[in-house]
Write a protein that holds these residues in place. Structure first.
Motif, PDB file in Angstrom:
ATOM      1  N   ASP A 239       0.841  -1.208   0.000  1.00 39.70           N
ATOM      2  CA  ASP A 239       0.000   0.000   0.000  1.00 39.70           C
ATOM      3  C   ASP A 239       0.872   1.252   0.000  1.00 39.70           C
ATOM      4  N   GLN A 240       2.022   1.189   0.659  1.00 40.36           N
ATOM      5  CA  GLN A 240       2.929   2.334   0.761  1.00 40.36           C
ATOM      6  C   GLN A 240       3.732   2.562  -0.520  1.00 40.36           C
ATOM      7  N   GLU A 241       4.185   1.473  -1.149  1.00 36.74           N
ATOM      8  CA  GLU A 241       5.169   1.650  -2.214  1.00 36.74           C
ATOM      9  C   GLU A 241       4.609   1.653  -3.629  1.00 36.74           C
ATOM     10  N   THR A 242       3.326   1.343  -3.817  1.00 30.94           N
ATOM     11  CA  THR A 242       2.780   1.367  -5.172  1.00 30.94           C
ATOM     12  C   THR A 242       1.376   1.942  -5.178  1.00 30.94           C
ATOM     13  N   LYS A 243       1.042   2.594  -6.252  1.00 28.72           N
ATOM     14  CA  LYS A 243      -0.309   3.123  -6.435  1.00 28.72           C
ATOM     15  C   LYS A 243      -1.168   2.168  -7.261  1.00 28.72           C
ATOM     16  N   PHE A 244      -0.616   0.994  -7.577  1.00 30.91           N
ATOM     17  CA  PHE A 244      -1.352   0.014  -8.369  1.00 30.91           C
ATOM     18  C   PHE A 244      -2.226  -0.905  -7.530  1.00 30.91           C
ATOM     19  N   MET A 245      -2.110  -0.860  -6.204  1.00 35.38           N
ATOM     20  CA  MET A 245      -2.957  -1.665  -5.328  1.00 35.38           C
ATOM     21  C   MET A 245      -4.236  -0.880  -5.021  1.00 35.38           C
TER      22      MET A 245
ATOM     23  N   ASN B 209      -0.408   0.447 -16.109  1.00 35.24           N
ATOM     24  CA  ASN B 209       0.489  -0.475 -15.410  1.00 35.24           C
ATOM     25  C   ASN B 209       1.128  -1.401 -16.450  1.00 35.24           C
ATOM     26  N   ILE B 210       2.131  -0.885 -17.128  1.00 34.47           N
ATOM     27  CA  ILE B 210       2.757  -1.586 -18.248  1.00 34.47           C
ATOM     28  C   ILE B 210       3.361  -2.926 -17.809  1.00 34.47           C
TER      29      ILE B 210
ATOM     30  N   SER C  47       2.021  -6.556 -19.094  1.00 33.38           N
ATOM     31  CA  SER C  47       3.001  -7.415 -19.759  1.00 33.38           C
ATOM     32  C   SER C  47       3.052  -8.800 -19.108  1.00 33.38           C
ATOM     33  N   LEU C  48       3.085  -8.835 -17.767  1.00 33.98           N
ATOM     34  CA  LEU C  48       3.094 -10.116 -17.054  1.00 33.98           C
ATOM     35  C   LEU C  48       1.843 -10.918 -17.383  1.00 33.98           C
ATOM     36  N   TYR C  49       0.696 -10.283 -17.334  1.00 33.65           N
ATOM     37  CA  TYR C  49      -0.561 -11.001 -17.552  1.00 33.65           C
ATOM     38  C   TYR C  49      -0.638 -11.545 -18.978  1.00 33.65           C
TER      39      TYR C  49
ATOM     40  N   LEU D 291     -11.238   3.997 -11.077  1.00 29.37           N
ATOM     41  CA  LEU D 291     -10.529   4.299  -9.831  1.00 29.37           C
ATOM     42  C   LEU D 291     -10.158   5.775  -9.793  1.00 29.37           C
ATOM     43  N   LEU D 292     -10.048   6.297  -8.579  1.00 29.02           N
ATOM     44  CA  LEU D 292      -9.611   7.672  -8.371  1.00 29.02           C
ATOM     45  C   LEU D 292      -8.270   7.611  -7.642  1.00 29.02           C
ATOM     46  N   VAL D 293      -7.193   7.947  -8.343  1.00 26.80           N
ATOM     47  CA  VAL D 293      -5.840   7.855  -7.798  1.00 26.80           C
ATOM     48  C   VAL D 293      -5.208   9.242  -7.859  1.00 26.80           C
ATOM     49  N   ASP D 294      -4.855   9.763  -6.704  1.00 30.89           N
ATOM     50  CA  ASP D 294      -4.239  11.093  -6.616  1.00 30.89           C
ATOM     51  C   ASP D 294      -5.071  12.163  -7.320  1.00 30.89           C
ATOM     52  N   GLY D 295      -6.382  12.070  -7.187  1.00 31.33           N
ATOM     53  CA  GLY D 295      -7.266  13.077  -7.765  1.00 31.33           C
ATOM     54  C   GLY D 295      -7.552  12.911  -9.239  1.00 31.33           C
ATOM     55  N   ASN D 296      -7.044  11.844  -9.853  1.00 34.37           N
ATOM     56  CA  ASN D 296      -7.268  11.603 -11.276  1.00 34.37           C
ATOM     57  C   ASN D 296      -7.992  10.280 -11.471  1.00 34.37           C
ATOM     58  N   TYR D 297      -8.952  10.277 -12.390  1.00 33.95           N
ATOM     59  CA  TYR D 297      -9.642   9.031 -12.713  1.00 33.95           C
ATOM     60  C   TYR D 297      -8.747   8.161 -13.584  1.00 33.95           C
ATOM     61  N   VAL D 298      -8.788   6.858 -13.310  1.00 34.09           N
ATOM     62  CA  VAL D 298      -7.927   5.898 -13.984  1.00 34.09           C
ATOM     63  C   VAL D 298      -8.797   4.823 -14.625  1.00 34.09           C
ATOM     64  N   ASP D 299      -8.435   4.432 -15.843  1.00 33.88           N
ATOM     65  CA  ASP D 299      -9.117   3.347 -16.551  1.00 33.88           C
ATOM     66  C   ASP D 299      -8.467   2.011 -16.176  1.00 33.88           C
ATOM     67  N   GLU D 300      -9.254   0.944 -16.306  1.00 38.10           N
ATOM     68  CA  GLU D 300      -8.743  -0.403 -16.065  1.00 38.10           C
ATOM     69  C   GLU D 300      -9.078  -1.312 -17.234  1.00 38.10           C
ATOM     70  N   TYR D 301      -8.164  -2.232 -17.514  1.00 39.08           N
ATOM     71  CA  TYR D 301      -8.455  -3.319 -18.435  1.00 39.08           C
ATOM     72  C   TYR D 301      -9.090  -4.455 -17.650  1.00 39.08           C
ATOM     73  N   TYR D 302     -10.055  -5.106 -18.259  1.00 42.84           N
ATOM     74  CA  TYR D 302     -10.558  -6.378 -17.772  1.00 42.84           C
ATOM     75  C   TYR D 302      -9.836  -7.436 -18.587  1.00 42.84           C
ATOM     76  N   MET D 303      -9.143  -8.332 -17.891  1.00 42.94           N
ATOM     77  CA  MET D 303      -8.387  -9.374 -18.560  1.00 42.94           C
ATOM     78  C   MET D 303      -8.820 -10.736 -18.037  1.00 42.94           C
ATOM     79  N   ALA D 304      -8.708 -11.741 -18.895  1.00 43.35           N
ATOM     80  CA  ALA D 304      -9.125 -13.086 -18.499  1.00 43.35           C
ATOM     81  C   ALA D 304      -8.319 -14.137 -19.256  1.00 43.35           C
ATOM     82  N   LYS D 305      -8.366 -15.335 -18.683  1.00 47.34           N
ATOM     83  CA  LYS D 305      -7.759 -16.510 -19.313  1.00 47.34           C
ATOM     84  C   LYS D 305      -8.710 -17.670 -19.062  1.00 47.34           C
ATOM     85  N   ILE D 306      -9.007 -18.375 -20.123  1.00 49.84           N
ATOM     86  CA  ILE D 306      -9.857 -19.563 -20.021  1.00 49.84           C
ATOM     87  C   ILE D 306      -8.947 -20.792 -19.933  1.00 49.84           C
ATOM     88  N   LEU D 307      -9.186 -21.605 -18.916  1.00 47.42           N
ATOM     89  CA  LEU D 307      -8.433 -22.847 -18.763  1.00 47.42           C
ATOM     90  C   LEU D 307      -9.222 -23.952 -19.431  1.00 47.42           C
ATOM     91  N   SER D 308      -8.570 -24.703 -20.299  1.00 46.14           N
ATOM     92  CA  SER D 308      -9.299 -25.778 -20.991  1.00 46.14           C
ATOM     93  C   SER D 308      -9.021 -27.124 -20.381  1.00 46.14           C
TER      94      SER D 308
END
Length: 166
Positions: free
Chosen positions: A22-28, A127-128, A132-134, A149-166
């Protein structure tokens, strides 16, 4: 470094890990000092999590300290039990050292064993490293959610990502 399932004995270290993240990243999700979980609550949560057939937290441990985690939270109802929502956090000091790959590899083995069909997550579009990891782990972008999300007073977009396990 070792990846394993969380245990009740990890409760204090897990709280510490989450607070550091929580302290070291704004991505949580949580901002610094917003996390209020106490030790008893965390132990109880881990106990209930370990009792669920389709949920688990995987922890990455280095020299007896937790350096990352991947939470896999399964749906509660018949119609969505096959879905698992993922949340990952890795201390910056350990980023880019294979921790994320190891956590996802262990989680996916577990997911296949317990009959999970769909893995899903959200990630801030800027969150490049996360995106990339995903993608490396086989996730695809299914859509973009605007101003989630609202981060530091700015609205942020999010990707919805998924993986289907077969």
């Amino acid at each position: 470094m070792r990846v394993r399932h969380i245990t009740k004995r990890d409760a204090a270290n897990y709280i510490d890990l989450c607070k550091k993240l929580d302290q070291e990243t704004k991505f949580m999700m949580l901002e610094p000092n917003e996390r209020t979980t106490n030790l008893k609550e965390q132990r109880n949560y881990i106990q209930s999590l370990l009792g669920a057939a389709n949920s688990m937290v995987f922890v990455a441990e280095h020299e007896d300290k937790l350096v990352g985690y991947l939470g896999a939270y399964g749906g509660e109802f018949r119609r969505n039990r096959h879905n698992v929502y993922l949340v990952i956090g890795i201390l910056q000091q350990f980023a880019g050292r294979g921790v994320g790959t190891a956590l996802f590899t262990e989680m996916e083995k577990w997911a296949r064993q317990v009959g999970v069909h769909r893995l899903e997550l959200t990630v801030m579009t800027h969150n490049i490293a996360g995106v990339s990891l995903y993608k490396k782990m086989g996730f695809t972008i299914e859509g973009t959610a605007k101003d989630t999300l609202l981060v530091d007073g700015n609205y942020v977009d999010e990707y919805y990502m998924a993986k289907i396990l077969s």
